[in-house]
Design an enzyme around this catalytic site. Structure first.
Site, PDB file in Angstrom:
ATOM      1  N   SER A  52      36.957  49.959  14.972  1.00 20.27           N
ATOM      2  CA  SER A  52      35.729  50.656  14.594  1.00 20.27           C
ATOM      3  C   SER A  52      35.482  50.505  13.105  1.00 20.27           C
ATOM      4  O   SER A  52      36.407  50.599  12.294  1.00 20.27           O
ATOM      5  CB  SER A  52      35.837  52.147  14.938  1.00 20.27           C
ATOM      6  OG  SER A  52      34.778  52.884  14.356  1.00 20.27           O
ATOM      7  N   LYS A  53      34.226  50.309  12.729  1.00 20.87           N
ATOM      8  CA  LYS A  53      33.903  50.183  11.307  1.00 20.87           C
ATOM      9  C   LYS A  53      34.021  51.529  10.593  1.00 20.87           C
ATOM     10  O   LYS A  53      34.030  51.582   9.362  1.00 20.87           O
ATOM     11  CB  LYS A  53      32.497  49.621  11.126  1.00 20.87           C
ATOM     12  CG  LYS A  53      31.364  50.588  11.395  1.00 20.87           C
ATOM     13  CD  LYS A  53      30.033  50.025  10.925  1.00 20.87           C
ATOM     14  CE  LYS A  53      28.934  51.058  11.004  1.00 20.87           C
ATOM     15  NZ  LYS A  53      27.660  50.575  10.458  1.00 20.87           N
ATOM     16  N   ARG A  54      34.132  52.619  11.338  1.00 31.47           N
ATOM     17  CA  ARG A  54      34.181  53.949  10.749  1.00 31.47           C
ATOM     18  C   ARG A  54      35.599  54.400  10.396  1.00 31.47           C
ATOM     19  O   ARG A  54      35.799  55.526   9.945  1.00 31.47           O
ATOM     20  CB  ARG A  54      33.536  54.964  11.695  1.00 31.47           C
ATOM     21  CG  ARG A  54      32.046  54.707  11.923  1.00 31.47           C
ATOM     22  CD  ARG A  54      31.447  55.676  12.911  1.00 31.47           C
ATOM     23  NE  ARG A  54      30.030  55.417  13.108  1.00 31.47           N
ATOM     24  CZ  ARG A  54      29.538  54.521  13.940  1.00 31.47           C
ATOM     25  NH1 ARG A  54      30.378  53.790  14.676  1.00 31.47           N
ATOM     26  NH2 ARG A  54      28.240  54.343  14.061  1.00 31.47           N
ATOM     27  N   LYS A  55      36.582  53.548  10.635  1.00 29.43           N
ATOM     28  CA  LYS A  55      37.972  53.932  10.365  1.00 29.43           C
ATOM     29  C   LYS A  55      38.578  53.109   9.232  1.00 29.43           C
ATOM     30  O   LYS A  55      39.764  52.793   9.230  1.00 29.43           O
ATOM     31  CB  LYS A  55      38.816  53.773  11.635  1.00 29.43           C
ATOM     32  CG  LYS A  55      38.386  54.672  12.781  1.00 29.43           C
ATOM     33  CD  LYS A  55      39.295  54.458  13.983  1.00 29.43           C
ATOM     34  CE  LYS A  55      38.884  55.341  15.150  1.00 29.43           C
ATOM     35  NZ  LYS A  55      39.767  55.118  16.342  1.00 29.43           N
TER      36      LYS A  55
ATOM     37  N   ASN B  32      33.013  45.619   4.510  1.00 27.39           N
ATOM     38  CA  ASN B  32      34.060  46.108   5.386  1.00 27.39           C
ATOM     39  C   ASN B  32      34.507  44.930   6.250  1.00 27.39           C
ATOM     40  O   ASN B  32      33.676  44.292   6.889  1.00 27.39           O
ATOM     41  CB  ASN B  32      33.487  47.240   6.252  1.00 27.39           C
ATOM     42  CG  ASN B  32      34.500  47.865   7.181  1.00 27.39           C
ATOM     43  OD1 ASN B  32      35.490  47.246   7.561  1.00 27.39           O
ATOM     44  ND2 ASN B  32      34.242  49.102   7.581  1.00 27.39           N
TER      45      ASN B  32
END
Length: 519
Positions: free
Chosen positions: A252-255, A289
């Site tokens: 996930s890009k959110r981690k 990222n």
């Protein structure tokens, strides 16, 4: 004809998990002489981000995953945006209602929730009672008179099972009793992804639906609609999801903070940041990222390296062949080589592929790749031959195109060359500076400015002075480059040229020594 599709939502940048899905669809289609379709699933009006679409299109093109039909390309089944196909979806909803495969439901959200809570308290599997389902026009009028709004739900079977043959997972069985009466049209008239997906796959003549495994659970409701509408049934292949480095959890890009604790991921990020900072690139979790494709293009990776790495996330030709270009992948790809289990993203392997692919480039190709980074870094290139010589001298020190910025000292005006304070303090000593000045005088008289001749001159100097190389050569390096590391010393002198070396040594000698600064 085999026709596959990739259907991203314009809700963010191009995730490398999406790249892997698009790549496998592309490879499968091209392997079999088919066509690859790009469709934009923009049914979710609240989550769509208009400016996020272009990076997706640009990212796919950068990777060489070119679509035969879709946005900016067109095709006989246009339009390729779901937001422009609402008439077709409404017609499908009307047909499902007409055939009794769907119904208008007037339940309020709190009434549905109350039923769920009751089932939970009784420890039963929840199944909607259809209490507020309109059976006829009179029911519709009655519920509307009460001020209720309706959604359209599928009237799913309550018994029996569905078996689908998945080209990766084999036969997969689903119990109809486990399915809910899924909403396909919201109260505001907008359509749910699953309905649009089914209609578009039929309209675009999609023969093979190759997608991530999280969509496997969606398949029963989609097949129910396909059969109810009398559509052709495509073949399905559900890919293992791309997992975090060394994990079975979905990437996930959110981690990002979590992934930076991984040594290889952190190394990838740190290296990228060092390049981004020197070209003035704004760094945010959204646009910088390693989970996002833009990251690699922005710092100078080769698209073929990213493609090579992502092809091996969940697929293998055999137990030894790993180095591929796109034509090789098209030739060898098959769904039989795709694993069932989650496949981890390996940042170290991606970087290794980048190194392997970069060394296949000619000096001329590397020049074209590196030059834009010097321009972005506001550095002046003396000449093309100079940059070609530098690239050749740097050799495998340049692993991505942005690494050319590590040699910024070669492109700076002599008077603007920055000096590393720690290196100056360590190398500019009362003993070394006189030696530097004496050697500089010999350089002034030197006509042959080849690296071999300069090395011979240094050796002669060392022999005559009966000193070791480290007593002067480190000071010389700091004087002409501003730092203690870099290319071979004599290659550096040869590249800079006699006049630039002279000016830099003169400026370095004029610097106050650490002892003088504190006196």
């Amino acid at each position: 004809m085999i026709r596959t599709r990739f259907a991203p939502s314009p809700t963010g940048y191009l995730h490398i998990g999406g790249v892997r899905t698009a790549l496998f669809n592309y490879l499968f289609a091209k392997k079999h002489g088919g066509q690859f379709i790009l469709r934009i699933d923009d049914t979710d009006r609240q989550r769509n981000v208009a400016e996020a679409l272009q990076p997706i299109l640009d990212g796919l093109r950068w990777l060489g995953i070119n679509w035969d039909e879709g946005p900016e390309t067109g095709g006989q089944y246009a339009p390729y945006y779901q937001s422009q196909r609402t008439g077709k979806y409404q017609a499908a909803v009307d047909e499902l209602l007409r055939r009794g495969a769907a119904y208008r439901d007037f339940a309020a959200p709190e009434e549905i929730q109350a039923e769920r809570d009751t089932a939970l308290n009784e420890k039963k599997t929840y199944t909607y009672s259809r209490t507020w389902a309109a059976q006829n026009d009179d029911d519709v009028k009655k519920f509307e008179a009460e001020g209720r709004q309706s959604v359209v739900r599928l009237k799913m079977p309550r018994s029996g099972s569905l078996i689908i043959h998945d080209l990766i997972r084999g036969d997969v069985e689903f119990q109809w009793a486990d399915e809910q009466d899924h909403v396909i049209q919201r109260a505001d008239g907008s359509f749910i992804y699953h309905l649009a997906n089914v209609v578009d796959d039929e309209d675009f003549r999609i023969s093979h639906v190759i997608r991530a495994e999280e969509h496997l659970s969606n398949t029963p409701r989609q097949i129910f609609m396909i059969q109810a509408l009398g559509y052709r049934l495509p073949e399905y292949a559900h890919l293992p999801f791309v997992a975090e480095p060394g994990s079975k959890t979905k990437l996930s890009k959110r981690k990002l903070d979590k992934y930076l604790k991984n040594k290889d991921f952190s190394k990838l990020m740190t290296h990228g940041k060092s390049i981004a900072g020197r070209i003035g690139l704004e760094i945010t979790d959204d646009n910088f990222n390693p989970v996002i494709t833009d990251f690699y293009e922005q710092v100078g990776y080769l698209p073929e390296a990213v493609v090579n790495a992502m092809a091996l996330v969940g697929w293998a030709l055999d137990d030894k062949t790993e180095f591929f270009f796109m034509p090789d992948l098209i030739e060898h790809f098959s769904l039989a080589g795709v694993t069932k289990g989650a496949a981890s993203f390996d940042p170290a392997k991606l970087f290794a592929f980048q190194e392997k692919h970069f060394v296949t480039k000619t000096a001329e190709e590397k020049y074209e790749l590196c030059k834009p980074f010097l321009e972005k870094g506001n550095l002046t290139i003396p000449s093309k031959p100079f940059l070609l010589k530098l690239i050749e001298a740097a050799g495998d020190r340049i692993k991505v195109a942005g690494d050319i910025l590590d040699f910024a000292d070669f492109f700076m005006p002599d008077e603007a060359l920055p000096y590393n304070e720690a290196d100056v303090a360590k190398r500019f000593t009362p003993e070394s500076l006189p030696l530097l000045q004496e050697f500089a005088a010999r350089l002034e008289r030197q006509d042959d400015w080849s690296s071999a001749a300069l090395e011979a001159l240094m050796q002669q100097f060392l022999d005559e002075k009966q000193i070791k190389a480290n007593q002067v050569i480190h000071t010389l390096r700091v004087a002409v480059t501003g730092k203690s590391t870099g290319l071979g010393m004599f290659e550096t002198l040869a590249l800079l040229g006699k006049e630039r070396v002279r000016r830099r040594i003169e400026r370095a000698v004029a610097l106050k020594t650490p002892q003088e600064q504190t006196s």
